[in-house]
Design an enzyme around this catalytic site. Structure first.
Site, short mmCIF file in Angstrom:
data_model
loop_
_atom_site.label_atom_id
_atom_site.label_comp_id
_atom_site.label_asym_id
_atom_site.label_seq_id
_atom_site.Cartn_x
_atom_site.Cartn_y
_atom_site.Cartn_z
CG ASP A 156 0.37 8.19 33.60
OD1 ASP A 156 -0.36 8.18 34.60
OD2 ASP A 156 0.41 9.13 32.78
CE1 TYR A 172 3.31 10.01 28.99
CE2 TYR A 172 3.49 10.04 31.37
CZ TYR A 172 2.84 9.63 30.22
OH TYR A 172 1.71 8.86 30.32
CG ASP A 178 -0.21 -6.13 24.27
OD1 ASP A 178 0.83 -6.39 24.90
OD2 ASP A 178 -0.37 -6.47 23.08
CE LYS A 191 2.78 -3.66 21.79
NZ LYS A 191 1.77 -4.71 21.91
CG ASP A 220 -4.21 6.31 37.22
OD1 ASP A 220 -3.60 6.36 38.30
OD2 ASP A 220 -4.56 7.33 36.60
#
Ligand code: NAD
Length: 370
Positions: free
Chosen positions: A251, A143, A227, A194, A255
């Protein structure tokens, strides 16, 4: 002897001031009933600050936030300010306070209250007793990495670029927060990355492991691909204690996990900075929900997220674990009694207003404290 902690309250917009009023009543209760007092200051953020001060967060408010032991925020935003230029929007106030206070660790608990187990879309046995704490890196990663741009290529097509970058200090400081918090909980950290695809994640995994081996060998550390974590959160979320992850993965996953709990009106969060030599860290505590303009001013807002946010401040900024647990137990008790604001209302329960919910929490606190 009463100790004073400095709290800056930034109620903000929409339901922000309504839920903050209930927090104030609990703060007053703490002053009366417990051996601790708070020095309260009020400030503005978001649309309220735009209207009164011409900016979503003034330099003066930032300075006062830096002098405070903790900042409690309500919520920002609303249709009134939606047409303003991006730089002038209420949400810029949130981004600025996080950036100016260098708050790099975002804490997002996902807790399922027994009385609300049925509110989850998952089966009750999968979520009953769920208690996960996400520690998300907040100021680095994709970001914020440079370059970031949309470019027009020679053939007229376009190319979008973002850069995923992390350094050793950025990884270690947020990992340290996760390990420290795990020591206050069940003692387990799952670091999510990852590393089968991304070099940044290979570095992340190595640095987290190195820090663990050097300073936190008492904590059970595991690593998981993002994942797989997304699947495990739905399949068997109770396997997790603390989940440590980067900005973008955090993020999305936090959620996802918050929806396991069923209601936005129940979720607190915190943003923490680095501890100074005296152990004091800058911190902003805020409910996960927004300003809910659709229900603002109608006494419909659920104040429990804001009250649980205050409990987080007691736990993480003031080391007042017993007092934090008192508030959490009071919230749990009134849910067990069947009191519900509209957002969590179910058949056979009693619907109450924002203020009535706050009063019920105070009554439960009185009972618990005697
Ligand atoms: P929202 O969280 O404000 O509301 C989403 C839905 O949940 C609405 O139906 C609302 O009524 C309900 N809801 C939220 N909190 C509740 C509570 N405590 N009690 C009962 N019901 C509750 O999200 P939104 O509608 O997407 O955004 C509204 C405004 O809030 C926008 O301006 C947005 O930018 C802003 N926002 C601010 C924050 C923040 O301050 N941290 C976070 C998200 C959105």
């Amino acid at each position: 002897m009463t100790r004073k902690h400095k709290l800056l309250l930034l109620p903000g917009d929409g339901i922000g001031p309504e839920v903050m009023d209930e927090v104030r009543r609990v703060i007053d209760w703490m002053g009366r009933q417990r051996a601790v007092g708070f020095e309260i200051a009020d400030g503005m953020i978001g649309g309220a600050a735009i209207d009164a001060e011409g900016t979503p967060l003034s330099d003066e408010t930032v300075a006062r936030a830096k002098e405070s032991d903790a900042v409690l925020l309500g919520a920002v935003g609303g249709p009134k300010w939606d047409t303003l230029a991006f730089d002038m929007r209420p949400e810029r106030g949130l981004l600025r306070i996080r950036k100016d206070l260098n708050l790099f660790a975002n804490l997002r608990p996902a807790v399922v209250f027994t009385a609300l187990t049925e509110a989850s879309t998952l089966k009750a046995e999968v979520v009953r007793g769920l208690d996960i704490l996400f520690v998300r890196e907040l100021t680095g990663g994709i970001y914020f990495g440079k370059p970031s741009a949309i470019e027009v290529l020679a053939d007229g097509t376009r190319r979008g670029v973002n850069t995923l970058v992390y350094t050793t200090p950025e990884i270690r400081r947020v990992a340290r927060v996760a390990f420290e918090l795990a020591r206050m909980r069940a003692g387990r950290v799952c670091s999510v990355d990852k590393a089968n695809v991304l070099e940044t994640s290979v570095l992340w995994r190595e640095e987290v492991q190195n820090l663990h081996d050097a300073d936190y060998a008492d904590i059970e550390l595991s690593h998981m691909y993002v994942d797989n974590c997304a699947m495990q959160l739905i399949r068997n979320p109770k396997q997790f204690d603390v989940i440590l992850t980067d900005n973008m993965f955090g993020d999305i996953l936090s959620d996802e996990a918050s929806m396991l709990t069923g209601s936005l009106g129940m979720l607190p969060s915190a943003c923490l900075g680095a501890a100074d030599t005296a152990g004091r860290r800058l911190a902003v505590y805020e409910p996960v929900h927004g300003s809910a303009p659709d229900i603002a001013g109608q006494g419909l807002a659920n104040p429990l997220a804001a009250l649980l946010t205050f409990a987080m401040a007691l736990r993480y900024s003031f080391d007042m674990i017993a007092d934090a647990e008192l508030i959490e137990t009071a919230c749990r008790d009134i849910l067990d009694e069947g009191l519900r604001t509209a957002d969590i209302m179910e058949a056979g329960r009693t619907q109450v207003s924002t203020a009535e919910m706050g009063e019920a929490v105070l009554r439960a606190l009185d009972r618990l404290a005697t």
